[in-house]
Write a protein that holds these residues in place. Structure first.
Motif, short mmCIF file in Angstrom:
data_model
loop_
_atom_site.label_atom_id
_atom_site.label_comp_id
_atom_site.label_asym_id
_atom_site.label_seq_id
_atom_site.Cartn_x
_atom_site.Cartn_y
_atom_site.Cartn_z
N ILE A 175 -7.91 37.32 20.16
CA ILE A 175 -8.99 38.26 19.81
C ILE A 175 -10.09 38.16 20.86
N ALA A 176 -10.89 39.22 20.95
CA ALA A 176 -12.04 39.22 21.84
C ALA A 176 -13.20 38.51 21.13
N SER A 177 -13.72 37.46 21.74
CA SER A 177 -14.80 36.70 21.11
C SER A 177 -15.36 35.73 22.14
N VAL A 178 -16.26 34.84 21.64
CA VAL A 178 -16.81 33.77 22.46
C VAL A 178 -16.47 32.47 21.76
N PHE A 179 -15.91 31.51 22.50
CA PHE A 179 -15.44 30.25 21.92
C PHE A 179 -16.11 29.08 22.63
N ALA A 180 -16.70 28.18 21.85
CA ALA A 180 -17.31 26.97 22.39
C ALA A 180 -16.28 25.85 22.39
N TYR A 181 -16.38 24.99 23.38
CA TYR A 181 -15.54 23.79 23.39
C TYR A 181 -16.22 22.74 24.25
N SER A 182 -15.83 21.50 24.07
CA SER A 182 -16.45 20.39 24.80
C SER A 182 -15.36 19.51 25.38
N VAL A 183 -15.48 19.21 26.69
CA VAL A 183 -14.50 18.38 27.38
C VAL A 183 -15.13 17.03 27.69
N ARG A 184 -14.42 15.99 27.31
CA ARG A 184 -14.89 14.63 27.61
C ARG A 184 -14.03 14.06 28.73
N VAL A 185 -14.71 13.41 29.71
CA VAL A 185 -14.01 12.68 30.77
C VAL A 185 -14.42 11.22 30.66
N GLU A 186 -13.44 10.36 30.31
CA GLU A 186 -13.70 8.93 30.21
C GLU A 186 -13.25 8.25 31.50
N GLU A 187 -14.07 7.29 31.96
CA GLU A 187 -13.70 6.57 33.17
C GLU A 187 -13.32 5.13 32.82
N TYR A 188 -12.21 4.69 33.46
CA TYR A 188 -11.68 3.35 33.21
C TYR A 188 -11.61 2.58 34.52
N ARG A 189 -11.94 1.27 34.40
CA ARG A 189 -11.82 0.39 35.57
C ARG A 189 -11.06 -0.86 35.10
N ASN A 190 -9.97 -1.10 35.80
CA ASN A 190 -9.12 -2.25 35.44
C ASN A 190 -8.67 -2.17 33.98
N GLY A 191 -8.42 -0.94 33.52
CA GLY A 191 -7.93 -0.74 32.17
C GLY A 191 -8.99 -0.78 31.09
#
Length: 803
Positions: A252-268
């Motif tokens: 459908i034609a609309s506006v959709f919000a979403y949120s992207v998370r980027v997690e950073e890892y060091r040595n697991g």
């Protein structure tokens, strides 16, 4: 191609000015400068058609994780003017979509060590009312949020999402894939995921978290939507956790919000995260058909094989200008590319794709690193791998795009060239199997062809055998005018023999492309039933010679005897004392000329006595009226020890009068064997004839009580009369005079007393004599069982002798 605007990356406020317009999203991140010293950034977006204005400065709160204690508040200054970003491109530009991007920064911020680490927060009022997948979005603000580790960890900057992309929209009912250009300066491992958008109710600025991670409340999803179903459609919106690539296909034609998370890892270990909270509009896009690249993904080639690979790049719209850019890090594109030939206004490849027809382009241009066409682009690469290419893998990447709009609709494909070893040689024997059947006495020649698909390869063939005479049975080709060949090869063709190097003693041969062989054998008697073995090893030595064929052939010597037939009665019936003749016949069906014999085997009757020799005339030996039909001749007739021999046809006639010996047997078998005496073996055919003997049937007449031995020929003897059984009768008779003296005795059932005294031979006087007789005379037979029933004779009485 993919949908126009393939790299759809961020968010969107709306697609017309009629929507209520507010902030459009953003994110927080930090950049490490020195120990405990950071630059803090805030990137914020708004619809440039909106009356809503972004702040000239922005407060960012710093809080200790776990305790939510406010460590500090920083005021970030806006370092960029409003930058209008018109979304879309020359292929498709959405009407009225425009984004302002503002960047805020505070340099040299000191953050003390703290084992818990920190989170930073800023919120902007308010969300776009046109967002359909959140509940009451206009009453919720954006909460921008990021986490950083304890500064004691050392140098660490947050992942950076980058600037706002131009194709930040989705297209209804069309799958679209995009990703953010995330960069991490420290090279930490990144993990991508969707998370619930965060938001307080109203207000701007900062506020401490009140709960557990992520410390701020989530904005509730509207009915039918969730984190697993962000924008609806047949393909749910998804994100690759490793690459961050996002795919969606709203309906459908609309506006959709979403949120992207980027997690950073060091040595697991997770050390921080950033979030970008955005919104995308889904539009009725004008899409362009992506080009189709028609060529196999993998092409196998061999050393020495000249191969041309033809490729077709087609645009479904038919009239679009399309481009294709081939690239390779390991394949010689320039040295192998073959340009088309211009014929009039067309550009032509002959025998395109080995179809027998030409491939034609109406437009073609070599752009240096790319090729241009209209509707279609045809490409040809020709290549002959060398020895050093064997076992190598080469890659060619094709990037095709259309200029029906902007060239943003692209198709990519990777082609892999696998260079294999030389092909394994093939060996073919004349016939359906790997076995040659040879008949004794006949010469047979069999052909073997060893070849390889690359006619330029050098073949090496080695033969060995534990029992076949390869050297003397090998037949070299005929040579005429410097050309060697075998005629009637495989029974059909003439096979030309290339120049070969041979070591016939060791049965080793070398040639180019193919090597034919011919062997001829005439087996002798000692080789009958022998199985000869020929072992072959063939390999190519064009490069490494590692591709080897091992094969075993068998030469089976067998004897197919000349067939003979034996004709004789299956059954005969004979009677005691009555002569019977029967005839036997054997034939050499193929008239081979070998000596043919026929003889009885075992006992049954006196074959020698019963044998009736053939007649002899000017035409040879013969029987007339043989088996009631023709005259039968016996060529080269001989008779020895009961066996008749001749050529082609042998006949025997036997005639006999059955006696007691046959009667006693009752039913018996006579066995005969026909023999063909060939050079190596004797071929035999045996049959059995069943004989049924009809025994004599007897009777006893009344025993006389008077006889007159006076020599007048009438009643001169005292004897039994009737029909006796000569084979079975037994008798004992004694005659006494009146004084008890024995004058006659006999154990013969056919006895005759002539009235003479057995003691002195004188005539016995007239008078009465006493007779004792005991035995059997004659028999009857049970027809059902064949059982003999003797007629008994047992009597004591007197007889009168008169003269």
């Amino acid at each position: 191609m993919k949908l126009l605007g393939l790299l759809c990356i961020l968010f969107l406020f709306t697609h017309t000015k009629s929507y209520a317009s507010h902030a459009a999203g953003g994110e927080l991140y930090v950049v490490w400068v020195a120990p405990n010293t950071y630059d803090i950034y805030l990137r914020a977006f708004r619809d440039c058609n909106s009356s809503f204005q972004l702040e000239t400065d922005a407060d960012v709160g710093l809080y200790i994780k776990g305790t939510n204690f406010q460590e500090d508040i920083f005021s970030l200054q806006r370092i960029s003017n409003d930058t209008d970003i018109d979304l879309g491109d020359s292929c498709y530009t959405p009407t009225g979509l425009c984004i302002d991007e503002a960047l805020y920064k505070l340099s040299g911020v000191y953050i003390p060590d703290n084992a818990n680490g920190y989170y930073l927060e800023h919120h902007i009022n308010a969300r776009n009312a046109a967002v359909s997948n959140l509940t009451s979005p206009s009453s919720k603000n954006f909460v921008f949020y990021c986490e950083i580790p304890d500064p004691a960890l050392g140098a660490n900057s947050s992942p950076n999402f980058g600037t706002y992309p131009l194709d930040s929209y989705m297209c209804i009912n069309n799958s679209k894939t995009w990703s953010f250009p995330v960069f991490d300066a420290d090279g930490d491992s990144l993990a991508y995921s969707f998370v619930n958008p965060l938001g307080n109710t109203g207000g701007t600025g900062t506020s401490a978290g009140t709960g557990a991670y992520p410390y701020y409340p989530s904005v509730a999803w509207a009915g039918g939507y969730s984190l697993a179903n962000i924008c609806g459609g047949t393909i749910p919106m998804s994100i690759d956790p490793i690459t961050g690539e996002i795919t969606a296909m709203p309906s459908i034609a609309s506006v959709f919000a979403y949120s992207v998370r980027v997690e950073e890892y060091r040595n697991g270990v997770k050390i921080g995260e950033v979030r970008r909270d955005v919104q995308y509009a889904s539009l009725n896009c004008t899409v362009d058909t992506p080009p189709v690249i028609n060529v196999d993904d993998t092409v196998s080639v061999y050393y020495g094989d000249s191969i041309c690979v033809d490729m077709t790049i087609s645009d479904g719209d038919g009239t679009d200008t399309i481009y294709v850019t081939p690239t390779s890090i390991d394949f010689d594109l320039n040295g192998t590319y073959v340009a088309p030939t211009q014929v009039g206004s067309d550009f032509v490849y002959t025998n395109f794709n080995n179809s027998g027809t030409d491939g034609t382009m109406s437009h073609y241009a070599d752009m240096g690193t790319a090729y241009e066409g209209v509707g279609d682009i045809l490409l040809r690469y020709c290549w002959m791998p060398e020895c050093e290419d064997v076992d190598s893998t080469y890659h060619v990447n094709l990037l095709a795009y259309s200029l029906g709009c902007s060239g943003s609709d692209t198709t990519e494909k990777e082609i892999t060239f696998l260079v294999d070893h030389d092909p394994i040689p093939q060996a073919t024997l004349d016939g359906a199997s790997d076995t040659v059947e040879v008949t004794y006495g006949e010469q047979i020649c069999f052909d073997i062809m060893v070849d390889v698909s690359f006619i330029t390869d050098t073949l090496e063939v080695r033969l060995n055998s534990p029992n076949f005479d390869l050297l003397n049975n090998y037949v070299p080709p005929v040579t005429t005018g410097g050309q060697s060949y075998y005629q009637n090869f495989f029974g059909v063709d003439t096979a030309f023999v290339p120049a070969i190097t041979s070591d016939q003693i060791n049965q080793s041969y070398q040639g180019i492309g193919e090597i034919p062989f011919r062997f001829c054998i005439t087996p002798d008697c000692g080789e009958i039933d022998e199985l000869f073995i020929i072992n072959m090893e063939a390999n190519t030595i064009g490069c490494g010679g590692s591709d080897t064929l091992n094969k075993t052939y068998y030469v089976d010597i067998y004897y197919a005897p000349t067939p003979i037939e034996l004709d004789l009665p299956d059954f005969i019936e004979v009677s005691y004392g009555s002569e019977i003749c029967f005839e036997l016949l054997t034939n050499d069906i193929t008239s081979s000329g070998y000596e043919l014999g026929l003889k009885p085997v075992g006992e049954g009757f006196d074959y020698v006595e019963a044998y009736q020799p053939p007649l002899q005339g000017s035409g040879g030996y013969y029987y007339t009226d043989f088996q009631g039909l023709d005259t039968v001749y016996i060529e080269d007739y001989s008779y020895n020890n009961g066996e008749v021999r001749g050529k082609d046809t042998v006949a025997i006639r036997y005639c006999l009068v059955p006696g007691c010996e046959e009667v006693i047997l009752e039913n018996y078998e006579l066995n005969y064997t026909a023999s063909l005496y060939t050079t190596c073996v004797t071929v035999q055919e045996s049959k059995t004839m069943n004989v049924n003997v009809e025994p004599p049937v007897g009777e006893v007449n009344p025993i006389p009580n008077v006889f007159t031995p006076n020599g007048d020929g009438d009643n001169d003897y005292f004897e039994l009369s009737g029909s006796n059984d000569p084979c079975y009768d037994v008798m004992e008779i004694q005659i006494f005079n009146r004084w008890g003296k024995k004058v006659f005795e006999s154990d013969d059932s056919l006895f005759k007393w002539n009235g003479l005294n057995k003691n002195d031979g004188g005539e016995c006087a007239e008078g009465t004599y006493f007779v004792l007789i005991k035995g059997t005379y004659g028999s009857t037979y049970n027809g059902a069982t064949g059982e003999r029933i003797p007629i008994p004779v047992e009597k004591q009485y007197t007889i009168q002798l008169l003269r």
